[in-house]
Design a protein around this motif. Structure first.
Motif: not given
Length: 611
Positions: A479-493
């Motif tokens: 079983m795979v549980e996913k926990h995501m935010p309401d607003k995804f942050p951006n990053l540089v990479g």
């Protein structure tokens, strides 16, 4: 008249003793000054022979220790070494003493071309000091100045030693005067018989021969005195020549002693052992490394046979072979252990002769280097190559076998054919991934792994990574549980490299979690970092293995781990990628309960105008 003699003689004796005492004090003071000049000239000449570069960087501490050990026993009040601009580089002086030296003394010492000798008194002190200064030259250019100060010791007029010496001198003078008086009277007695009146020179024939003998005896005494004076003059000249030679020899000995102390200090700072023996194998020196190994002090091992202090059959046999020249063209070293001293450590031992200018052996040098870590690295590399060969051979064997069966037409069932093709595809992907990891690891170690940083949407990165993991987890009913935010942050990479890092962790979570287990994948923003957390209920990592999981050549010996295919590169590559992004990688695990890994990547400002 007799009473007057009894008064005058003691007064003369007392006056003589006082004069002798004053003369001795004056002589001792002059002797002290002469010794100070000799010692001062010798010390500054000795120190100035070394280049100024020896006082910089790593050798500075060694030179300071050697100077302190060498100058303090010589009665030096201070020793200051300046660079070419006059700034002090080394100051060996009591507190506040340098500030009390008259400025004109310092100025004359720093700006004189040759040897400078100055006599002065410190501010607020009656003590007399002598300063000696000499410029330091290197390649014809002045690179600094050496200043050495010596204090003139106080001369005590009356002391037990001086009174004892005066008493002895008085006794010797009295004995000498008595002896000389009676000796002279005895020697001059023949002269008393020479007539003072020329008329009396006519000597009867009977006594003429005897008188001539007396005259000849008097003449012989005069000649003897003259020759004694000449001998004393030659002796004085020889003493001056000997004193000059002694000063030169003392300077050479001082230079040799100074250089010997420097060599000893350098040997003590090396990370390998050095034992020097004479030609009979008696120890003449051992550096700090060897003394720590033997847990002994230098005085305890000097002049003792090396076979007693450092017993080892391999070394004895190796030295014998070298001495008898039976190993010409053979090994230049041996590897051995010292069972009674360091049973778990391996040492590389080399043996060589020390020779004089004529090539005659005068001693032997045995060096010891701890190669325990090198041997462990070799063993680890052998295990790694064996494991890697297995990981490469397994998919290639499967691909070759399935391909041969399909080409020979042995498989008729379409479903079985499809399964074979899927297996060949999976093994090919596995092989490709393994080769890719090897190439990436090689590029990381060589610093050639390219990173193309750009604006990365974390929601796309999250979905790309979890989709690949979910497919593999579904086969094992994990079983795979996913926990995501309401607003995804951006990053540089570098998006592709970040995917590799996160997928390595997710693949390990799926691989080492038993069927019907669970995996949790979370993404959130905190403290200007984008954080990825991966948790599983897998086999976990033992406390012993946890510190080594980022080692590219390490793979746990846990049967639950070795049962699954893998090269051990995954976490090593992940750590390198996270570090290149300036991030942090944290691992928490307990054997039998699972693993929790956190990846934090810092958010950076992204300028669209720069693209």
């Amino acid at each position: 008249m007799k009473r007057l003699k009894f008064i005058v003689i003691p007064l003369v004796l007392v006056a003589g003793i006082g004069a002798v005492a004053m003369a001795m004090a004056s002589y001792e003071n002059k002797q002290n000054v002469r010794e100070i000049y000799t010692k001062g000239n010798y010390l500054v000449s000795l120190i100035a022979t070394h280049p100024i570069t020896s006082l910089e960087k790593d050798r500075r501490e060694i030179v300071m220790k050697t100077l302190a050990r060498f100058t303090y026993p010589e009665g030096v009040a201070y020793c200051i070494i300046h660079d070419d601009s006059g700034l002090p580089m080394i100051v060996l002086t009591p507190k506040d003493m340098a500030a009390k030296i008259p400025p004109d003394v310092k100025t004359k010492s720093l700006y004189s071309i040759g040897l400078t000798q100055q006599k002065y008194r410190l501010h607020g002190s009656k003590n007399i000091f002598y300063e000696f200064a000499l410029p330091m030259f290197e390649k014809g250019q002045k690179t600094g100045t050496v200043r050495v100060g010596l204090n003139l010791p106080m001369t005590s007029f009356f002391s037990i030693e001086r009174i004892s010496l005066l008493a002895m001198i008085c006794f010797l003078i009295f004995a000498a005067v008595t002896f000389v008086y009676y000796g002279i009277r005895q020697a001059l007695r023949p002269l008393e018989q020479i007539p003072t009146d020329p008329a009396d020179l006519t000597i009867p024939n009977d006594d003429s021969a005897a008188n001539v003998d007396h005259l000849q005896e008097s003449y012989s005494i005069h000649v003897l005195v003259q020759r004694l004076g000449q001998a004393l003059t030659r002796l004085k000249k020889k003493l001056k020549e000997t004193e000059s030679e002694n000063v030169e020899l003392a300077t050479r000995l001082g230079v040799a002693t100074f250089e010997k102390n420097q060599i000893i200090n350098i040997l003590d700072t090396t990370n390998y052992g050095v034992v020097i023996t004479d030609i009979q194998d008696n120890i003449t020196h051992a550096n700090a490394f060897v003394l720590n190994l033997m847990k002994k002090k230098l005085a305890e091992v000097l002049d003792r046979p090396i076979s007693e202090v450092l017993p080892n059959k391999d070394i004895a046999q190796f030295a014998t072979q070298k001495e008898t020249r039976q190993s010409v063209g053979g090994a230049s070293h041996i590897e051995t252990r010292f069972a009674g001293l360091a049973p778990d450590e391996t040492y590389r031992v080399t043996f060589s002769y020390l020779q004089d200018d004529d090539g005659t052996p005068i001693g032997k040098m045995i060096s010891l280097k701890d190669i325990t870590h090198e041997k462990l690295g070799e063993e680890t590399m052998k295990e790694f190559v064996t494991q890697l060969s297995h990981e490469l051979r397994t998919p290639l064997t499967t691909i070759a076998a399935y391909n041969e069966m399909l080409m020979d037409g042995e498989i008729k069932d379409p479903e079985v054919k499809k399964e074979f093709y899927n297996t060949i595809r999976d093994e090919t992907r596995r092989l490709t991934q393994l080769i890719s990891n090897i190439l990436n690891m090689s590029k990381i170690e060589m610093g050639g792994l390219a990173f193309n940083k750009e604006l990365v949407r974390s929601d796309w990165l999250f979905r790309d990574c979890i989709s690949a993991a979910e497919a593999a987890a579904h086969k094992k009913r994990i079983m795979v549980e996913k926990h995501m935010p309401d607003k995804f942050p951006n990053l540089v990479g570098d998006k592709e490299q970040l995917k590799v890092a996160i997928n390595n962790v997710l693949n390990n979570a799926v691989k080492y979690t038993p069927e019907k287990g669970s995996i949790s994948f979370s993404l959130y923003e905190s403290d200007e970092h984008v954080t990825f957390e991966i948790s599983d209920t897998g086999h976990g990592i033992s406390k012993e293995d946890l510190p080594r999981i980022f080692d590219k050549t390490f793979r746990s010996s846990d049967p639950n781990i070795t049962a699954e295919p893998g090269s051990g590169f995954g976490l090593a590559i992940t750590e390198a990628i996270v570090n290149q992004h300036g991030g942090m990688l944290e691992v928490e695990s307990e054997q039998g309960k699972g693993t929790h890994i956190t990846i934090r990547i810092p958010q950076e400002a992204y300028d669209l105008g720069s693209q």
